[in-house]
Design a protein around this motif. Structure first.
Motif, PDB file in Angstrom:
ATOM      1  N   ARG A  36     -26.430 -36.838 -27.487  1.00 55.99           N
ATOM      2  CA  ARG A  36     -25.468 -36.552 -26.424  1.00 55.99           C
ATOM      3  C   ARG A  36     -25.419 -35.054 -26.191  1.00 55.99           C
ATOM      4  NH1 ARG A  36     -22.650 -40.394 -24.067  1.00 55.99           N
ATOM      5  NH2 ARG A  36     -22.799 -42.421 -25.097  1.00 55.99           N
ATOM      6  N   GLU A  37     -25.463 -34.651 -24.910  1.00 59.92           N
ATOM      7  CA  GLU A  37     -25.380 -33.240 -24.563  1.00 59.92           C
ATOM      8  C   GLU A  37     -24.182 -33.085 -23.655  1.00 59.92           C
ATOM      9  OE1 GLU A  37     -29.140 -31.411 -23.322  1.00 59.92           O
ATOM     10  OE2 GLU A  37     -28.025 -30.148 -21.929  1.00 59.92           O
ATOM     11  N   ASP A  38     -23.155 -32.416 -24.181  1.00 61.35           N
ATOM     12  CA  ASP A  38     -21.904 -32.251 -23.424  1.00 61.35           C
ATOM     13  C   ASP A  38     -21.415 -33.626 -22.951  1.00 61.35           C
ATOM     14  OD1 ASP A  38     -19.850 -30.710 -22.431  1.00 61.35           O
ATOM     15  OD2 ASP A  38     -20.814 -30.335 -20.503  1.00 61.35           O
ATOM     16  N   GLY A  39     -21.602 -34.641 -23.796  1.00 62.14           N
ATOM     17  CA  GLY A  39     -21.132 -35.985 -23.461  1.00 62.14           C
ATOM     18  C   GLY A  39     -22.172 -36.883 -22.821  1.00 62.14           C
ATOM     19  N   ASP A  40     -23.152 -36.302 -22.113  1.00 60.97           N
ATOM     20  CA  ASP A  40     -24.168 -37.119 -21.449  1.00 60.97           C
ATOM     21  C   ASP A  40     -25.177 -37.666 -22.463  1.00 60.97           C
ATOM     22  OD1 ASP A  40     -23.023 -36.462 -19.054  1.00 60.97           O
ATOM     23  OD2 ASP A  40     -24.452 -34.882 -18.571  1.00 60.97           O
ATOM     24  N   LEU A  41     -25.511 -38.948 -22.330  1.00 62.94           N
ATOM     25  CA  LEU A  41     -26.506 -39.525 -23.227  1.00 62.94           C
ATOM     26  C   LEU A  41     -27.907 -39.179 -22.734  1.00 62.94           C
ATOM     27  CD1 LEU A  41     -27.036 -41.354 -25.695  1.00 62.94           C
ATOM     28  CD2 LEU A  41     -27.226 -43.262 -24.084  1.00 62.94           C
ATOM     29  N   ILE A  42     -28.678 -38.520 -23.582  1.00 61.03           N
ATOM     30  CA  ILE A  42     -30.019 -38.092 -23.210  1.00 61.03           C
ATOM     31  C   ILE A  42     -31.028 -38.928 -24.000  1.00 61.03           C
ATOM     32  CG2 ILE A  42     -31.615 -36.130 -23.107  1.00 61.03           C
ATOM     33  CD1 ILE A  42     -29.096 -35.494 -21.543  1.00 61.03           C
ATOM     34  N   ASP A  43     -31.917 -39.622 -23.287  1.00 61.38           N
ATOM     35  CA  ASP A  43     -32.951 -40.406 -23.955  1.00 61.38           C
ATOM     36  C   ASP A  43     -34.298 -39.725 -23.695  1.00 61.38           C
ATOM     37  OD1 ASP A  43     -34.817 -42.145 -24.878  1.00 61.38           O
ATOM     38  OD2 ASP A  43     -34.039 -43.921 -23.842  1.00 61.38           O
ATOM     39  N   CYS A  44     -34.807 -39.055 -24.707  1.00 60.01           N
ATOM     40  CA  CYS A  44     -36.020 -38.237 -24.514  1.00 60.01           C
ATOM     41  C   CYS A  44     -37.282 -39.085 -24.366  1.00 60.01           C
ATOM     42  CB  CYS A  44     -36.175 -37.232 -25.647  1.00 60.01           C
ATOM     43  SG  CYS A  44     -34.844 -36.041 -25.665  1.00 60.01           S
ATOM     44  N   GLN A  45     -37.137 -40.395 -24.516  1.00 61.48           N
ATOM     45  CA  GLN A  45     -38.278 -41.272 -24.283  1.00 61.48           C
ATOM     46  C   GLN A  45     -38.361 -41.643 -22.792  1.00 61.48           C
ATOM     47  OE1 GLN A  45     -38.143 -44.271 -27.332  1.00 61.48           O
ATOM     48  NE2 GLN A  45     -40.253 -44.900 -26.919  1.00 61.48           N
ATOM     49  N   ARG A  46     -37.316 -41.322 -22.070  1.00 60.52           N
ATOM     50  CA  ARG A  46     -37.267 -41.638 -20.634  1.00 60.52           C
ATOM     51  C   ARG A  46     -37.148 -40.346 -19.835  1.00 60.52           C
ATOM     52  NH1 ARG A  46     -38.362 -45.617 -22.260  1.00 60.52           N
ATOM     53  NH2 ARG A  46     -37.296 -47.530 -22.848  1.00 60.52           N
ATOM     54  N   MET A  47     -37.928 -39.349 -20.222  1.00 57.68           N
ATOM     55  CA  MET A  47     -37.850 -38.045 -19.578  1.00 57.68           C
ATOM     56  C   MET A  47     -39.129 -37.737 -18.813  1.00 57.68           C
ATOM     57  SD  MET A  47     -35.060 -36.407 -19.625  1.00 57.68           S
ATOM     58  CE  MET A  47     -33.626 -37.423 -19.986  1.00 57.68           C
ATOM     59  N   GLY A  48     -39.845 -38.790 -18.414  1.00 53.96           N
ATOM     60  CA  GLY A  48     -41.048 -38.598 -17.621  1.00 53.96           C
ATOM     61  C   GLY A  48     -42.051 -37.741 -18.354  1.00 53.96           C
ATOM     62  N   VAL A  49     -42.732 -36.893 -17.609  1.00 51.77           N
ATOM     63  CA  VAL A  49     -43.770 -36.062 -18.195  1.00 51.77           C
ATOM     64  C   VAL A  49     -43.311 -34.618 -18.376  1.00 51.77           C
ATOM     65  CG1 VAL A  49     -45.721 -37.435 -17.457  1.00 51.77           C
ATOM     66  CG2 VAL A  49     -44.721 -35.801 -15.878  1.00 51.77           C
ATOM     67  N   GLY A  50     -42.223 -34.251 -17.704  1.00 46.71           N
ATOM     68  CA  GLY A  50     -41.747 -32.870 -17.773  1.00 46.71           C
ATOM     69  C   GLY A  50     -40.873 -32.604 -18.977  1.00 46.71           C
ATOM     70  N   GLY A  51     -40.269 -33.671 -19.534  1.00 50.84           N
ATOM     71  CA  GLY A  51     -39.420 -33.500 -20.700  1.00 50.84           C
ATOM     72  C   GLY A  51     -38.027 -33.027 -20.349  1.00 50.84           C
ATOM     73  N   LYS A  52     -37.186 -32.941 -21.387  1.00 51.29           N
ATOM     74  CA  LYS A  52     -35.800 -32.489 -21.233  1.00 51.29           C
ATOM     75  C   LYS A  52     -35.737 -31.026 -21.644  1.00 51.29           C
ATOM     76  CE  LYS A  52     -31.213 -32.651 -21.111  1.00 51.29           C
ATOM     77  NZ  LYS A  52     -31.080 -31.200 -20.907  1.00 51.29           N
ATOM     78  N   ALA A  53     -35.091 -30.205 -20.818  1.00 48.46           N
ATOM     79  CA  ALA A  53     -34.890 -28.803 -21.185  1.00 48.46           C
ATOM     80  C   ALA A  53     -33.916 -28.723 -22.362  1.00 48.46           C
ATOM     81  CB  ALA A  53     -34.346 -28.024 -19.995  1.00 48.46           C
TER      82      ALA A  53
END
Lengths: 418, 418
Positions: B208-225
């Protein structure tokens, strides 16, 4: 801990001024009246993706278009078929490569960007001066064919390393790659060769990236990295009223942390300084799909304007691809030279321009994209005559959240962009 | 179009070699046997977040810890209370600031990192030599108090701009900020002053980032900053077996596009070159929470090793915060000097080392973190004596996907890290 800690301390003079300014800000709906008007105008405009074909030009011009992998494969195979037949006829082979030289570039006021004229140069294999280039071209055609067959993307560096023996220097393979894009009439990204990514995005935007659903409103404070291969971005959806293009990382961070886009529905994008190709393609794609205005927040210095010019006009080097890389109608929201006095930016936050800054400013004043807008000329003249510049962060002198809570809402409320 | 286009062409010699190597690769489960063993070992180890308190040191040492906003507020208020009482007693005021000078730094083999010894220096207001610094310190304490009250994060540049009149130069506010962190005994990120972000992450990771759920497996090809404020990262969950730390953007892109983490469950992270503070904090946080091994893929050159050293040992400048910024037990997976011969990297992809490279290599050979590992010494000696270096991309000479489909699986299968 997400609850603000409630301790009070007296306000400074600057903060009192900021509080007074803050009281001028009306409801979000009222703030957005001017933006809504601008959006309506843009919706009614013809699409900016106007092609050369639509114009009745006295001379032939050349522009590349996005092609899918299958079309690129066809182009490569057609080119190699010509080469093979020529060899079988006993005539050796040669490529007829469009010239990318300055003399072959043309500024088209109708499109408001630079395109290539139609002169080409022969690249015969059986000539000492062009033999190596003809071989490089053949090899790059082969590599592009492989990439499109495998449907994978690589960087220019990767491409170079697949045959260091041949290319010897990355400058060689890079130049040939641009030649091949022109030759095949398609964009460099269609060749599946991409730039490295630098940009990030947050806000009211969802899209699919390589199939994954990306919701930029749920990207925390760090945002989503803009992918290097923009052709994997599909299904763009948004209820944003505008795109806020931010020069600096720090300003992006402030707006992302304050979730500026929740109050003022927008998409916030930064390439962290000089924009890379991926960020420029992404902005253009958003603009074309959503047809909403792009408002720019850059430093009040010649470098900030140069960054705007790259987004708007592209770079000379990539002029053959200007139609896909550029977003012509960006509005300059701030920080503008006239803002410094208007917002009472303290003298200490204004920096003296160097001689180099002033020279750059004067050169910019001559450029078409500035000259095309009388208000931009006026602002740039203020900058050059006052000899002062300021960063976006100068607004922090009124408090850390002045940017998101006062400056931007006031600017939007007054429709103060040019 | 996501279906590969099926056209065939004959393979080159290099590609045949790559195909042969590929046949050696067993099933994913078998490839991962060694990684699983390493993971088990790491799970059993004591936590690396070992503090100074746990050690029975002959001399007092100082280290900062992460504190929440409430605790920082308490520290600031306690410090100002001391100042105010001193002024009311008619004694003026002074700060007792820990020295961050080289002479006060100490390498602790027990912790395998650099910490600060306990010498401090007085910073009285009523002295011409320290008056300005005492004022800066007071102002920074006030600004930090404001940030922690408002629960917002700013950059060092923002902090400087809130009082340009006073600080005059950003170097002044930056130095005082580090002083204040040491003085309050907390990390710089606890002060809510953050570095700008550069890193990206993809793979088997949710948080969780500032409450938002981040799934790094669903971040396409660019990834999560990677977010600038790592304290907003919570709820880290992962089924990854290892973290793959990648030096370069291009290699990251290859692995993300090929979804390497689907076959070999891992988290892929890059800071795109020299790591920034946010990426280092993020890596350390992942490592501490998940307790899985970190395998590094860097260029085979002294610069690649220097990057590893920053992740592992930190920089001298931030040594007061080494316990939060460093990840000591990174394994060097590749590209190692011995790989060049082992994988038959073509001579043309090996680059001659410059004199400066060789000097840097020799200096590295002296450093504790290299000396601590006999195998690293051996590799570095191979590099220096052969006088050749190679980039990760040199592997592209065997085909664009050699890295993800052959090199890395083979390395993992053989447990070939040191």
């Amino acid at each position: 801990m997400s609850k603000a800690i409630s301790k009070k301390r007296p306000l400074t003079t600057d903060e009192k001024a900021a509080e007074a300014a803050k009281r001028q800000i009306k409801s979000a709906e009222e703030v957005l009246v001017h933006v809504r008007k601008l959006s309506k105008l843009i919706e009614r405009e013809p699409r900016i993706a106007k092609g050369l074909a639509a114009l009745d030009l006295p001379q032939a011009c050349r522009e590349v278009v996005d092609k899918d992998a299958g079309a690129v494969l066809d182009e490569v195979e057609a080119a190699i078929y010509v080469v093979a037949s020529s060899i079988l006829r006993g005539e050796g082979f040669s490529y007829d490569i469009p010239s990318r030289a300055k003399g072959n570039q043309l500024y088209l006021p109708e499109l408001d960007r630079i395109v290539l004229k139609d002169s080409t140069s022969q690249r015969p294999f059986a000539s000492t001066s062009t033999c190596r280039k003809a071989v490089f071209t053949t090899r790059v055609l082969g590599l592009v064919h492989e990439l499109c067959m495998k449907q994978i993307h690589v960087t220019k560096r990767d491409l170079f390393y697949t045959d260091v023996k041949l290319f010897e220097d990355q400058g060689n393979s890079d130049a040939i790659l641009d030649d091949v894009a022109c030759f095949l009439g398609c964009t460099r990204s269609s060749l599946h060769v991409v730039a490295s990514e630098k940009g990030v995005v947050v806000g009211r935007l969802t899209y699919r990236e390589d199939g994954d659903l990306i919701d930029c409103q749920r990207m925390g404070v760090g945002g989503k990295a803009i992918p290097p291969n923009v052709d994997k971005v599909t299904d763009i959806q948004s209820d944003a009223l505008f795109i806020l293009l931010v020069e600096k990382d720090a300003a992006f961070m402030r707006l992302a942390e304050d979730r500026f886009y929740n109050t003022y529905p927008c998409i916030i994008l930064t390439a962290k300084g000089q924009p890379d190709v991926a960020s420029r393609l992404f902005l253009r794609k958003l603009r074309d799909t959503l047809r909403i205005p792009v408002l720019a927040l850059v430093d009040s210095d010649p470098y900030g304007l140069k960054i705007l010019s790259v987004y708007m006009k592209g770079s000379m080097n990539m002029s053959y691809d200007s139609s896909n890389l550029t977003t012509p109608d960006i509005k300059w929201l701030g920080v503008r030279p006239s803002d410094l006095d208007r917002f009472n930016i303290p003298q200490q936050c204004r920096l003296p321009m160097t001689d180099e800054d002033i020279r750059t400013g004067k050169r910019l004043l001559e450029e078409d994209f500035i000259q095309a807008n009388a208000e931009w000329v006026k602002e740039l003249e203020i900058m050059i005559s006052s000899k002062v510049k300021a960063e976006i962060q100068a607004l922090s002198s009124f408090g850390f959240q002045y940017l998101s809570q006062v400056y931007l809402p006031l600017k939007l409320q007054e429709g103060d962009w040019i």
